[in-house]
Motif scaffolding. Structure first.
Motif, mmCIF file in Angstrom:
data_model
loop_
_atom_site.group_PDB
_atom_site.id
_atom_site.type_symbol
_atom_site.label_atom_id
_atom_site.label_comp_id
_atom_site.label_asym_id
_atom_site.label_seq_id
_atom_site.Cartn_x
_atom_site.Cartn_y
_atom_site.Cartn_z
ATOM 1 N N ASP A 34 0.769 -1.194 -0.029
ATOM 2 C CA ASP A 34 -0.055 -0.016 0.020
ATOM 3 C C ASP A 34 0.794 1.320 0.079
ATOM 4 O O ASP A 34 1.821 1.427 0.858
ATOM 5 C CB ASP A 34 -0.825 0.005 1.265
ATOM 6 C CG ASP A 34 -2.031 0.891 1.165
ATOM 7 O OD1 ASP A 34 -2.278 1.718 0.216
ATOM 8 O OD2 ASP A 34 -2.618 1.259 1.994
ATOM 9 N N ASN A 36 4.559 3.301 -5.056
ATOM 10 C CA ASN A 36 4.011 3.273 -6.488
ATOM 11 C C ASN A 36 5.608 2.787 -6.976
ATOM 12 O O ASN A 36 6.580 3.231 -6.754
ATOM 13 C CB ASN A 36 3.541 4.619 -7.000
ATOM 14 C CG ASN A 36 2.346 4.780 -6.476
ATOM 15 O OD1 ASN A 36 1.546 3.775 -6.325
ATOM 16 N ND2 ASN A 36 1.933 6.148 -6.053
ATOM 17 N N PRO A 69 1.079 2.500 -10.608
ATOM 18 C CA PRO A 69 0.482 2.570 -9.368
ATOM 19 C C PRO A 69 0.591 1.239 -8.651
ATOM 20 O O PRO A 69 0.353 0.095 -9.140
ATOM 21 C CB PRO A 69 -1.030 3.059 -9.543
ATOM 22 C CG PRO A 69 -1.303 2.733 -10.916
ATOM 23 C CD PRO A 69 -0.090 2.633 -11.611
ATOM 24 N N HIS A 70 0.556 1.337 -7.422
ATOM 25 C CA HIS A 70 0.613 0.203 -6.350
ATOM 26 C C HIS A 70 -0.707 -0.405 -6.668
ATOM 27 O O HIS A 70 -1.891 0.037 -6.982
ATOM 28 C CB HIS A 70 0.768 0.460 -4.891
ATOM 29 C CG HIS A 70 -0.493 1.126 -4.096
ATOM 30 N ND1 HIS A 70 -1.522 0.585 -3.752
ATOM 31 C CD2 HIS A 70 -0.533 2.585 -4.155
ATOM 32 C CE1 HIS A 70 -2.303 1.224 -3.331
ATOM 33 N NE2 HIS A 70 -1.725 2.574 -3.308
ATOM 34 N N ARG A 100 -11.565 -1.189 -5.850
ATOM 35 C CA ARG A 100 -10.803 0.118 -5.871
ATOM 36 C C ARG A 100 -11.457 1.142 -6.745
ATOM 37 O O ARG A 100 -11.416 0.657 -7.882
ATOM 38 C CB ARG A 100 -9.456 -0.002 -5.340
ATOM 39 C CG ARG A 100 -8.707 1.536 -5.114
ATOM 40 C CD ARG A 100 -7.397 1.293 -4.908
ATOM 41 N NE ARG A 100 -6.659 1.113 -6.392
ATOM 42 C CZ ARG A 100 -5.330 0.647 -6.319
ATOM 43 N NH1 ARG A 100 -4.830 0.620 -5.219
ATOM 44 N NH2 ARG A 100 -4.836 0.743 -7.632
ATOM 45 N N VAL A 144 -5.147 6.345 -6.584
ATOM 46 C CA VAL A 144 -4.028 6.248 -5.830
ATOM 47 C C VAL A 144 -3.507 7.616 -5.900
ATOM 48 O O VAL A 144 -3.211 8.386 -6.753
ATOM 49 C CB VAL A 144 -2.849 5.411 -6.773
ATOM 50 C CG1 VAL A 144 -1.428 5.503 -5.738
ATOM 51 C CG2 VAL A 144 -3.469 3.937 -6.512
ATOM 52 N N TYR A 169 -0.280 9.636 -7.904
ATOM 53 C CA TYR A 169 0.056 8.934 -9.032
ATOM 54 C C TYR A 169 -0.443 9.554 -10.183
ATOM 55 O O TYR A 169 -1.761 10.087 -10.032
ATOM 56 C CB TYR A 169 -0.036 7.572 -9.234
ATOM 57 C CG TYR A 169 0.307 6.658 -10.137
ATOM 58 C CD1 TYR A 169 1.731 6.281 -10.377
ATOM 59 C CD2 TYR A 169 -0.381 6.472 -11.436
ATOM 60 C CE1 TYR A 169 2.048 5.778 -11.418
ATOM 61 C CE2 TYR A 169 0.145 5.899 -12.531
ATOM 62 C CZ TYR A 169 1.303 5.734 -12.807
ATOM 63 O OH TYR A 169 1.709 5.229 -13.763
#
Length: 177
Positions: A97, A100, A104-105, A112, A117, A120
């Protein structure tokens, strides 16, 4: 006087040689045309040697087998098999979490919000495509990102096999909230 005759004779020989060479090239072209000319469209009474049948666009559209629905494949997906699919993604994405990479992570990606994010910079039409990353939306994106979100900076060509996509999404669903 002999000199003038010599010059005239030399000039006659040179001109004769040039004309003879031209005649050889013209005759050679005429013979080659006779040997290698296939007749083609509208030349003579030649029949076509063979015909290649090509399916029309309507026939091709009818023959496309869509395969099983994604919901069926996803119901039987294996998160363990999806972990091996993750390796290709890990070059640009992280599962932690807030971490990045180039991309993005992906922590908690399933369910989600799209482009959620913080920090980003998303590219292309990704933001306008959908509100939430459902399993179905992730499947469509992973199949060919550039078709799903034109203008995206993601250089990934896509994952062809629906089973691989379902397994990867099942694995990603186990990561995060």
């Amino acid at each position: 006087m002999e000199r003038d005759m010599f010059d005239t004779m030399t000039l006659t020989k040179a001109l004769g040689g040039l004309c003879g060479t031209l005649l050889v090239f013209l005759l050679g072209g005429w013979v080659a045309e006779g040997i290698y000319h296939s007749g083609g469209h509208g030349h003579g009474d030649h029949a076509q040697s063979y015909t290649i049948e090509v399916a029309s666009a309507d026939d091709a559209a009818e023959e496309v087998d869509e395969g099983p629905a994604f919901a069926e494949v996803y119901a039987a997906a294996s998160a363990a098999d999806g972990e091996s699919q993750w390796r290709a993604c890990s070059a640009c994405h992280a599962l932690e979490d807030g971490v990045n990479g180039v991309g993005p992570h992906l922590y908690g990606i399933v369910g989600r919000d799209v482009a959620a994010v913080d920090g980003y910079g998303y590219s292309g039409n990704l933001i306008a495509v959908n509100d939430v990353w459902t399993a179905e939306e992730l499947n469509a994106f992973l199949e060919k990102p550039s078709s799903y979100a034109p203008g995206t900076a993601m250089g990934y060509n896509g994952m062809r096999r629906i089973e691989d996509r379902a397994n990867l999404i099942a694995y990603l669903a186990t990561i995060g909230e």
